[in-house]
Scaffold this motif. Structure first.
Motif, PDB file in Angstrom:
ATOM      1  N   UNK A   1       0.816  -1.217   0.000  1.00  0.00           N
ATOM      2  CA  UNK A   1       0.000   0.000   0.000  1.00  0.00           C
ATOM      3  C   UNK A   1       0.847   1.263   0.000  1.00  0.00           C
ATOM      4  N   UNK A   2       2.037   1.166   0.584  1.00  0.00           N
ATOM      5  CA  UNK A   2       2.881   2.364   0.673  1.00  0.00           C
ATOM      6  C   UNK A   2       3.964   2.423  -0.396  1.00  0.00           C
ATOM      7  N   UNK A   3       3.960   1.463  -1.313  1.00  0.00           N
ATOM      8  CA  UNK A   3       4.985   1.492  -2.365  1.00  0.00           C
ATOM      9  C   UNK A   3       4.702   2.652  -3.318  1.00  0.00           C
ATOM     10  N   UNK A   4       5.739   3.145  -3.946  1.00  0.00           N
ATOM     11  CA  UNK A   4       5.614   4.292  -4.840  1.00  0.00           C
ATOM     12  C   UNK A   4       4.618   3.999  -5.946  1.00  0.00           C
ATOM     13  N   UNK A   5       3.806   5.006  -6.326  1.00  0.00           N
ATOM     14  CA  UNK A   5       2.770   4.748  -7.320  1.00  0.00           C
ATOM     15  C   UNK A   5       3.354   4.540  -8.720  1.00  0.00           C
ATOM     16  N   UNK A   6       2.795   3.587  -9.459  1.00  0.00           N
ATOM     17  CA  UNK A   6       3.115   3.454 -10.891  1.00  0.00           C
ATOM     18  C   UNK A   6       1.964   4.038 -11.684  1.00  0.00           C
ATOM     19  N   UNK A   7       0.765   3.566 -11.366  1.00  0.00           N
ATOM     20  CA  UNK A   7      -0.456   4.131 -11.944  1.00  0.00           C
ATOM     21  C   UNK A   7      -1.516   3.886 -10.874  1.00  0.00           C
ATOM     22  N   UNK A   8      -2.037   4.957 -10.298  1.00  0.00           N
ATOM     23  CA  UNK A   8      -2.937   4.805  -9.145  1.00  0.00           C
ATOM     24  C   UNK A   8      -4.169   3.999  -9.517  1.00  0.00           C
ATOM     25  N   UNK A   9      -4.666   3.131  -8.671  1.00  0.00           N
ATOM     26  CA  UNK A   9      -4.250   2.900  -7.289  1.00  0.00           C
ATOM     27  C   UNK A   9      -3.055   1.942  -7.156  1.00  0.00           C
ATOM     28  N   UNK A  10      -2.502   1.497  -8.260  1.00  0.00           N
ATOM     29  CA  UNK A  10      -1.437   0.498  -8.193  1.00  0.00           C
ATOM     30  C   UNK A  10      -0.079   1.133  -7.914  1.00  0.00           C
ATOM     31  N   UNK A  11       0.697   0.452  -7.084  1.00  0.00           N
ATOM     32  CA  UNK A  11       2.046   0.905  -6.783  1.00  0.00           C
ATOM     33  C   UNK A  11       3.057  -0.119  -7.264  1.00  0.00           C
ATOM     34  N   UNK A  12       4.302   0.189  -7.017  1.00  0.00           N
ATOM     35  CA  UNK A  12       5.401  -0.671  -7.451  1.00  0.00           C
ATOM     36  C   UNK A  12       5.186  -2.135  -7.050  1.00  0.00           C
ATOM     37  N   UNK A  13       4.681  -2.366  -5.835  1.00  0.00           N
ATOM     38  CA  UNK A  13       4.527  -3.743  -5.350  1.00  0.00           C
ATOM     39  C   UNK A  13       3.262  -4.431  -5.865  1.00  0.00           C
ATOM     40  N   UNK A  14       2.504  -3.715  -6.704  1.00  0.00           N
ATOM     41  CA  UNK A  14       1.370  -4.364  -7.372  1.00  0.00           C
ATOM     42  C   UNK A  14       1.792  -4.921  -8.727  1.00  0.00           C
ATOM     43  N   UNK A  15       3.006  -4.600  -9.152  1.00  0.00           N
ATOM     44  CA  UNK A  15       3.407  -4.894 -10.526  1.00  0.00           C
ATOM     45  C   UNK A  15       4.493  -5.958 -10.573  1.00  0.00           C
TER      46      UNK A  15
ATOM     47  N   UNK B   1     -13.691   5.108 -16.081  1.00  0.00           N
ATOM     48  CA  UNK B   1     -12.666   4.766 -15.103  1.00  0.00           C
ATOM     49  C   UNK B   1     -11.415   5.578 -15.417  1.00  0.00           C
ATOM     50  N   UNK B   2     -10.457   5.602 -14.489  1.00  0.00           N
ATOM     51  CA  UNK B   2      -9.298   6.472 -14.655  1.00  0.00           C
ATOM     52  C   UNK B   2      -8.120   5.940 -13.848  1.00  0.00           C
ATOM     53  N   UNK B   3      -6.975   6.505 -14.092  1.00  0.00           N
ATOM     54  CA  UNK B   3      -5.793   6.266 -13.249  1.00  0.00           C
ATOM     55  C   UNK B   3      -4.862   7.461 -13.395  1.00  0.00           C
ATOM     56  N   UNK B   4      -4.081   7.713 -12.359  1.00  0.00           N
ATOM     57  CA  UNK B   4      -3.045   8.744 -12.469  1.00  0.00           C
ATOM     58  C   UNK B   4      -1.729   8.009 -12.688  1.00  0.00           C
ATOM     59  N   UNK B   5      -1.145   8.245 -13.854  1.00  0.00           N
ATOM     60  CA  UNK B   5       0.054   7.514 -14.247  1.00  0.00           C
ATOM     61  C   UNK B   5       1.314   8.264 -13.807  1.00  0.00           C
ATOM     62  N   UNK B   6       2.145   7.577 -13.030  1.00  0.00           N
ATOM     63  CA  UNK B   6       3.426   8.142 -12.575  1.00  0.00           C
ATOM     64  C   UNK B   6       4.582   7.585 -13.385  1.00  0.00           C
ATOM     65  N   UNK B   7       4.468   6.309 -13.733  1.00  0.00           N
ATOM     66  CA  UNK B   7       5.516   5.643 -14.504  1.00  0.00           C
ATOM     67  C   UNK B   7       5.211   5.918 -15.976  1.00  0.00           C
ATOM     68  N   UNK B   8       5.730   7.036 -16.480  1.00  0.00           N
ATOM     69  CA  UNK B   8       5.276   7.556 -17.768  1.00  0.00           C
ATOM     70  C   UNK B   8       6.158   7.120 -18.921  1.00  0.00           C
ATOM     71  N   UNK B   9       5.570   6.924 -20.091  1.00  0.00           N
ATOM     72  CA  UNK B   9       6.380   6.688 -21.279  1.00  0.00           C
ATOM     73  C   UNK B   9       7.064   7.999 -21.689  1.00  0.00           C
ATOM     74  N   UNK B  10       8.075   7.900 -22.525  1.00  0.00           N
ATOM     75  CA  UNK B  10       8.842   9.082 -22.938  1.00  0.00           C
ATOM     76  C   UNK B  10       7.920  10.176 -23.474  1.00  0.00           C
ATOM     77  N   UNK B  11       6.857   9.797 -24.190  1.00  0.00           N
ATOM     78  CA  UNK B  11       5.984  10.790 -24.811  1.00  0.00           C
ATOM     79  C   UNK B  11       5.222  11.633 -23.790  1.00  0.00           C
ATOM     80  N   UNK B  12       5.142  11.145 -22.554  1.00  0.00           N
ATOM     81  CA  UNK B  12       4.396  11.890 -21.528  1.00  0.00           C
ATOM     82  C   UNK B  12       5.289  12.371 -20.389  1.00  0.00           C
TER      83      UNK B  12
END
Lengths: 389, 350, 134
Positions: A196-210, C60-71
């Motif tokens: 739950x506290x792992x850095x976000x990759x794409x919310x709500x999922x974090x590093x440890x969800x992937x 539905x939606x998500x906020x993406x942090x791990x972004x591809x180069x284009x973003x």
């Protein structure tokens, strides 16, 4: 059609294997499987290799020839075939091999799965993974592979199918088992808080969800069930191997909280095996992301919609829980996810469980085992059922 | 034949930065700087916005307000800007495709510092007046650049407006247009250079003020009018101070330029400045209102327009697109770090 | 260098949400399909051009942090699946939005933005993204 048996199984360690090349991994898994089946190699008359993207990861195409060559099979000039179906490449390769033996066209077939991912930088790797979704209308619009799964998760949470904690708990289950598997990439149990506290990759999922980026390979040897005893006393029966497909793009489905391809493939597999979901003792499911693990448990019929997450959170999926043991290998999350190898490695784990060689994570008296392998966002799914002999 | 404005649309990016934030980085009292320039904030384009996307948004708003106009009847599209995304490859063709006006039409990009948009209106008036096209589209839009630390950095912003010029269902008749043009090098940008250069205070009297007042006086003379004959006036607005002063010199009051002066709120949108100012006036105008417009482009020239809002304005679907006040409301403020990233001022790895 | 033709041939869909509709079963397709998977042979010759509605709501939606180069320049950024007002689902980005306020059911509309650029000298790809709407 003939019944088919798995007479040999082998897997390399999964992880960031900096000193091992693609071909070294392929050879290692192949030799392990061949030795396990007590073969010299001359018995093998066909090879099927699951591999997703060697053409991009290591700039090597034509890996069917490469594997045949480096495993010594090219000296006999036997046919080698490479199969690609995104993340389901391994599962589909296995199914092709089973069909080849069942049909009588081949007698002893080697199935391989291999991927060498770490020879490429992380951003480029992600762009390869993104392309297993719709490259034009998902990835091309900036919607990443993780983003697609995160959108499934948010919709599931919104619709009350699973809570964030329940989804996250799938990772805890995978890591619990990964700690018990010497070949796993991550051999450390974790807590829910870590996920739950792992850095976000794409919310709500974090590093440890992937699932991680991994190198690795796995191999199997198949032959007609009636011939299995000629080679080994330790074999399992392939009771079913089913495959189904769906739209390439996730957004074109009527419901994104279920993979219809899993539902269909499972239905066909249970029919072929003549059993139901409740007969399964141990299963390997495709947890590229925690959320796909939860979906799989529901789509495979192990749990009703809305109940899988609770079961995982309650630790009902452990190898020693007495219920269906899930991802005893550590799953994609903890064992690792060298993409083309994954579907084959899942079968290797089920073989180990059914013949009682799974050591510290052994499920007691396991009779039926199932493996579910997914490509893209459920665009291709294989469900295989093995039976202890 | 009455030639004039059939529809219009304006767009300004949502991000803003304040002069005190820019000053904070360069050791300048940004607040006084902003006060002196009469610029209290400026618009900043998102990294995914450029003249193409700004012009497209403005043009789509323009088309939304005239649902009965078939985009295939547009015979010409001119996009005026000094920040076209491509040095070679027209902005206008992309905008044309985005409003489905292609392919039986002509298109070109224009450049005349800050007055390329009004030059486009004149070109369209000529084509419509000559019967060569049914409708022409003129757009002025910019994502202008000011060198880091330069005075221009406090003003150079982004935005644009689009005008549908025709002779049927004209909401604002253009009674006359004329121009005053000389070779005056007050501001320029050489090919391949990222930032423009300017002549400092030379951009004032001999450039901005001389050209605008000359064109304006020519218009007064031609039409036999004075400032008092107009309800509204719009002048080029590189900052808030220049247009306020030039308006006074020509006899216009603060009330007359109130709606046409957007720079204090969004900065200098260059080619978009007068088109946006006029759009905001049209958002408020009623039939019979007379509008005086004079643009200015460095290098240098001014285009003056005498415009009268017609009764057709009552039938016009102005509400089909948001007013500029609405477009400009609810901004997102950014700090200089984000601004520098958005504007591509940070040297990135390959 | 990315393929210029590959982008160019998708312009109607990318700029203007041009889709198709099967006159046989009434299904609307975006991206366009010229062969109806539901009707198959029965739909051949019955596929019509269809303009997808530019407004809709977030499914539905998500906020993406791990972004591809284009973003890379806009991360973190929102991705959404939008159900348009004519019932068609589209995946894309939601921009110019307070990320905290992104929610299922939010009204959005399609605008044209830069999707990516092929380096400093290559082609600029334009296409739809969503922004909040009233």
């Amino acid at each position: 059609m003939r019944d088919v048996a798995i007479i040999g199984a082998g897997v390399t360690k999964f992880g960031e294997l900096w000193d091992k090349s693609f071909r070294a991994l392929g050879i290692e898994a192949g030799i392990k499987a061949m030795s396990d089946a007590n073969l010299s190699g001359n018995e093998i008359d066909g090879i099927f290799i699951g591999n997703m993207s060697a053409g991009q990861f290591i700039k090597q195409k034509h890996i069917d020839a490469l594997i045949a060559d480096y495993t010594g099979m090219a000296t006999n000039h036997i046919p080698a075939t490479r199969v690609e179906a995104g993340g389901a490449s391994g599962g589909v390769a296995f199914r092709q091999a089973v069909m080849a033996v069942a049909s009588g066209m081949h007698d002893v077939v080697m199935v391989g799965g291999a991927e060498k991912m770490t020879d490429m930088d992380d951003v480029s790797i992600n762009s390869v993974l993104d392309a297993t979704a719709d490259a034009e209308w998902e990835a091309g619009m900036g919607v990443t592979f993780a983003g697609l799964h995160a959108m499934i998760a948010n919709r599931m949470i919104h619709d009350g199918i699973a809570t964030r904690e329940e989804i996250a708990s799938f990772s805890v289950n995978s890591h619990f088992h990964g700690a018990l598997n010497p070949n796993a990439q991550f051999r450390k149990a974790i807590t829910l808080d870590t996920v739950l506290k792992s850095g976000p990759t794409a919310t709500p999922l974090g590093m440890f969800d992937c699932a991680p980026i991994s190198d690795g390979a796995a191999g199997l040897v198949l032959c007609p069930l009636e011939d299995a005893k000629k080679y080994t006393d330790s074999y399992v029966k392939v009771s079913a191997v089913a495959q189904a497909s769906d739209t390439l793009a996730l957004f074109q489905r009527p419901d994104i909280t279920t993979y219809q391809a899993t539902v269909e493939a499972a239905k066909r597999a249970y029919e072929q095996a003549g059993i139901t979901a409740q007969d399964i003792d141990v299963a390997e499911v495709h947890d590229t992301y925690t959320v796909t693990g939860i979906m799989a448990l529901q789509d495979l019929g192990f749990y009703k919609r809305g109940e899988a997450g609770k079961a995982v959170l309650n630790e009902e999926c452990h190898f020693d829980s007495g219920k269906i043991a899930i991802n005893t290998s550590g799953g994609l999350k903890a064992r690792g996810h060298p993409i083309g190898a994954t579907g084959v490695a899942q079968i290797v784990e089920i073989v180990e469980q059914l013949r009682g060689s799974a050591d510290k994570r052994q499920v007691e008296n396991a009779k039926y085992g199932l493996a579910q392998n997914t490509g893209g966002t459920g665009s291709a799914v294989t469900v295989s059922i093995l039976e202890a002999m | 034949m009455d030639v004039g404005i059939v529809s219009y649309g304006g767009y300004v990016p949502r991000y803003r930065i304040k002069p005190e934030e820019i000053g904070r980085i360069w050791g300048v009292d940004g607040k006084s700087m902003g006060k002196g320039l009469m610029i209290y904030q400026k618009s900043v384009p998102s990294p995914d916005e450029d003249v193409v996307t700004i012009a497209t948004e403005a043009a789509r708003y323009m088309m939304d307000r005239v649902p009965d106009v078939d985009p295939k009847d547009i015979g010409a599209i001119y996009v005026g800007s000094e920040s076209h995304p491509y040095a070679v490859k027209p902005t206008a063709t992309i905008v044309a495709e985005a409003i489905e006006a292609t392919p039986a039409m002509t298109a070109a990009d224009m450049e005349f510092a800050c007055k390329a948009g009004t030059a486009g209106i004149q070109a369209c008036m000529g084509l419509v007046g000559a019967g060569m096209v049914k409708y022409g589209v003129a757009i002025g839009a910019d994502t202008s650049q000011g060198a880091p630390g330069d005075a221009l950095e406090y003003s150079a912003s982004a935005g644009g407006a689009a005008y549908l010029i025709g002779s049927e269902k004209v909401i604002a008749k253009i009674n006359k247009t004329l121009s005053f043009t000389t070779d005056t090098p007050d501001f320029w940008r050489r090919e391949g250079q990222p930032y423009p250069k300017h002549g400092g205070r030379f951009t004032g009297e001999p450039a901005y003020f001389k050209h605008i007042t000359s064109a304006a006086k020519m218009m007064f003379e031609a039409m036999g009018t004075t400032a008092a004959d107009y309800k509204y006036a719009v002048f080029h607005q590189p900052n808030g101070k220049f247009p306020t002063r030039v308006a006074k010199q020509l006899g216009f009051s603060d009330e007359q330029i109130q709606y046409g002066l957007l720079t204090p709120n969004i900065g200098n949108t260059y080619s978009g400045a007068v088109p946006l100012g006029l759009a905001n006036v049209l958002d408020h105008a009623e039939p019979g209102d007379r509008i005086f417009v004079t643009s200015y482009g460095s290098g240098a020239g001014s285009d003056a327009f005498d415009i009268t809002v017609t009764d057709e304005m009552a039938n016009y679907r102005r509400d089909n697109a948001p007013t500029l006040e609405k477009v400009m409301a609810d901004p997102i403020y950014v700090d200089y770090g984000i601004y520098a990233k958005f504007k591509g001022k940070i040297l990135m790895p390959e | 260098m990315s393929s210029v033709a590959r982008e160019w041939r998708e312009v109607p869909g990318r700029y203007n949400l041009k889709g198709t509709k099967c006159a046989n079963c009434g299904t609307i397709y975006f991206p366009r399909r010229d062969f109806c998977p539901k009707c198959r042979r029965a739909g051949i010759g019955k596929i019509e051009e269809y303009d997808i509605c530019r407004t809709g709501e977030v499914y539905t939606y998500s906020i993406v942090y791990d972004a591809p180069a284009m973003c890379d320049m806009i991360k973190p950024y929102a991705v959404v699946m939008v159900r348009t007002d004519d019932g068609v689902m589209i995946a894309g980005q939601l921009v110019d939005v307070d990320l905290e306020k992104v929610a299922i059911g939010m009204r959005v509309r399609a605008v044209m933005r830069k999707l990516s650029t092929d380096g400093e000298s290559g082609i600029i790809r334009y296409g739809y993204k969503f922004v909040p709407a009233e």
